[in-house]
Design a protein around this motif. Structure first.
Motif, PDB file in Angstrom:
ATOM      1  N   ASP A   1       0.829  -1.211   0.000  1.00 41.17           N
ATOM      2  CA  ASP A   1       0.000   0.000   0.000  1.00 41.17           C
ATOM      3  C   ASP A   1       0.862   1.259   0.000  1.00 41.17           C
ATOM      4  OD1 ASP A   1      -2.278  -1.524   0.000  1.00 41.17           O
ATOM      5  OD2 ASP A   1      -2.686  -1.308   2.148  1.00 41.17           O
ATOM      6  N   SER A   2       1.870   1.261   0.870  1.00 42.45           N
ATOM      7  CA  SER A   2       2.731   2.447   0.978  1.00 42.45           C
ATOM      8  C   SER A   2       3.551   2.667  -0.290  1.00 42.45           C
ATOM      9  CB  SER A   2       3.682   2.309   2.183  1.00 42.45           C
ATOM     10  OG  SER A   2       2.948   2.183   3.381  1.00 42.45           O
ATOM     11  N   GLY A   3       4.119   1.578  -0.803  1.00 44.85           N
ATOM     12  CA  GLY A   3       4.929   1.683  -2.010  1.00 44.85           C
ATOM     13  C   GLY A   3       4.111   2.116  -3.208  1.00 44.85           C
ATOM     14  N   ALA A   4       2.909   1.546  -3.336  1.00 46.71           N
ATOM     15  CA  ALA A   4       2.047   1.907  -4.467  1.00 46.71           C
ATOM     16  C   ALA A   4       1.670   3.391  -4.405  1.00 46.71           C
ATOM     17  CB  ALA A   4       0.790   1.039  -4.454  1.00 46.71           C
ATOM     18  N   TYR A   5       1.408   3.875  -3.191  1.00 43.21           N
ATOM     19  CA  TYR A   5       1.032   5.285  -3.044  1.00 43.21           C
ATOM     20  C   TYR A   5       2.213   6.212  -3.340  1.00 43.21           C
ATOM     21  CZ  TYR A   5      -0.371   9.662  -0.860  1.00 43.21           C
ATOM     22  OH  TYR A   5      -0.652  10.986  -0.629  1.00 43.21           O
ATOM     23  N   LEU A   6       3.350   5.935  -2.711  1.00 40.06           N
ATOM     24  CA  LEU A   6       4.509   6.825  -2.855  1.00 40.06           C
ATOM     25  C   LEU A   6       5.057   6.843  -4.281  1.00 40.06           C
ATOM     26  CD1 LEU A   6       6.378   5.954   0.470  1.00 40.06           C
ATOM     27  CD2 LEU A   6       5.108   8.045  -0.046  1.00 40.06           C
ATOM     28  N   ILE A   7       5.206   5.676  -4.877  1.00 39.11           N
ATOM     29  CA  ILE A   7       5.730   5.607  -6.244  1.00 39.11           C
ATOM     30  C   ILE A   7       4.691   6.118  -7.235  1.00 39.11           C
ATOM     31  CG2 ILE A   7       6.604   4.066  -8.048  1.00 39.11           C
ATOM     32  CD1 ILE A   7       8.499   4.484  -5.684  1.00 39.11           C
ATOM     33  N   GLY A   8       3.421   5.805  -6.974  1.00 38.69           N
ATOM     34  CA  GLY A   8       2.358   6.268  -7.865  1.00 38.69           C
ATOM     35  C   GLY A   8       2.256   7.778  -7.908  1.00 38.69           C
ATOM     36  N   ILE A   9       2.362   8.408  -6.723  1.00 34.83           N
ATOM     37  CA  ILE A   9       2.291   9.866  -6.647  1.00 34.83           C
ATOM     38  C   ILE A   9       3.476  10.519  -7.360  1.00 34.83           C
ATOM     39  CG2 ILE A   9       2.549  11.810  -5.040  1.00 34.83           C
ATOM     40  CD1 ILE A   9      -0.261  10.807  -5.079  1.00 34.83           C
ATOM     41  N   ARG A  10       4.648   9.918  -7.205  1.00 31.66           N
ATOM     42  CA  ARG A  10       5.878  10.533  -7.739  1.00 31.66           C
ATOM     43  C   ARG A  10       6.125  10.183  -9.201  1.00 31.66           C
ATOM     44  NH1 ARG A  10       9.174  12.937  -9.708  1.00 31.66           N
ATOM     45  NH2 ARG A  10      11.240  13.610  -8.995  1.00 31.66           N
TER      46      ARG A  10
END
Length: 264
Positions: A146-155
């Motif tokens: 969840d965290s990786g998908a959010y952080l990488i997705g946003i950036r």
């Protein structure tokens, strides 16, 4: 954000000690959560929770979740599914007394809801009985995804996932979630090698990839259900975090897969 963090910490302060201690208190707590999750599905479909079908659907999830055979020794080995089968039959009996206003189609939703929820929470209890570390591995994979998908997705997110269910999610975010899951899971497994027995480390890395993808599908399926019924959150169990299904949607998919592959 402050409210979300505070309530998240409170929820963890309740859940984690119960998870660590296990036993009947933890099992009854998870059984209660399974009933709440089914009630959320019933409400999304605008069905009465405390109706004949609503009560039986919640009870169905409870008897699938809690290992009732451990406490009621007169029941058969497959006590959970035997009692669940009886509940399903009772739901079908309802057709006889409510025909033509209540049909086969009306029975399917409460049965599917209790089965969908009950199997996932049942595996949570089985995993906890096998070892606290088994559940922690699943949680770390889910949280890292969840965290990786959010952080990488946003950036870095550019290309949308090929699904209309969640238009803000991207391929880059999905891959980022898998990468984060692999990193966090590998660190945890280096700390505790017993958690991935009987597999080798490289094979387990492949399985972690599969579990991360499964967790993302669990989230997408929950999004699809909410989008179909036109709701933002499944419920209001944790203020600022939605309902039980919002918090456990990925786990409902990851834990049964881990069980299938013999990790617990």
């Amino acid at each position: 954000m402050h409210k979300r963090i505070i309530f998240a910490l409170i929820a963890l302060a309740i859940f984690m000690p119960l998870l660590f201690l296990g036993g009947i208190t933890f099992q009854l707590f998870i059984g209660f959560l399974s009933m709440l999750a089914v009630s959320e599905l019933l409400r999304m479909k605008q069905l009465e929770v405390f109706s004949f079908e609503g009560v039986l659907a919640m009870l169905g999830a409870f008897v699938l979740t809690v290992p009732i055979g451990n406490y009621l020794n007169f029941l058969p080995i497959d006590a959970n599914f035997s009692v669940f089968s009886l509940i399903v039959l009772l739901l079908f009996v309802g057709i006889v007394f409510n025909y033509p206003n209540y049909s086969f189609d009306d029975v399917v939703f409460p049965v599917a809801s209790s089965l969908y929820v009950g199997i996932g929470f049942q595996n949570l209890i089985i995993a906890q009985q096998s070892g606290f570390n088994k559940v922690m591995l699943a949680l770390l994979i889910i949280w890292a995804t969840d965290s990786g998908a959010y952080l990488i997705g946003i950036r870095y997110g550019r290309r949308k996932l090929p699904t209309p269910v969640s238009p803000n999610k991207t391929i880059e975010g999905s891959l980022g979630g898998i990468f984060f899951a692999l990193v966090i899971a590998s660190l945890f497994m280096l700390f505790d090698a017993s958690v991935y027995a009987p597999y080798s480390f490289p094979v387990m890395m492949l399985l972690v990839t599969l579990f991360s993808i499964a967790g993302q599908f669990g989230d997408l399926i929950e999004s699809a259900i909410k989008r179909y019924f036109g709701v933002k959150d499944s419920g209001r169990f944790i203020p600022g975090h939605g309902g039980v299904l919002d918090r456990f949607d990925s786990m409902l998919f990851v834990l049964p897969l881990m069980h299938l592959f013999g990790l617990f």
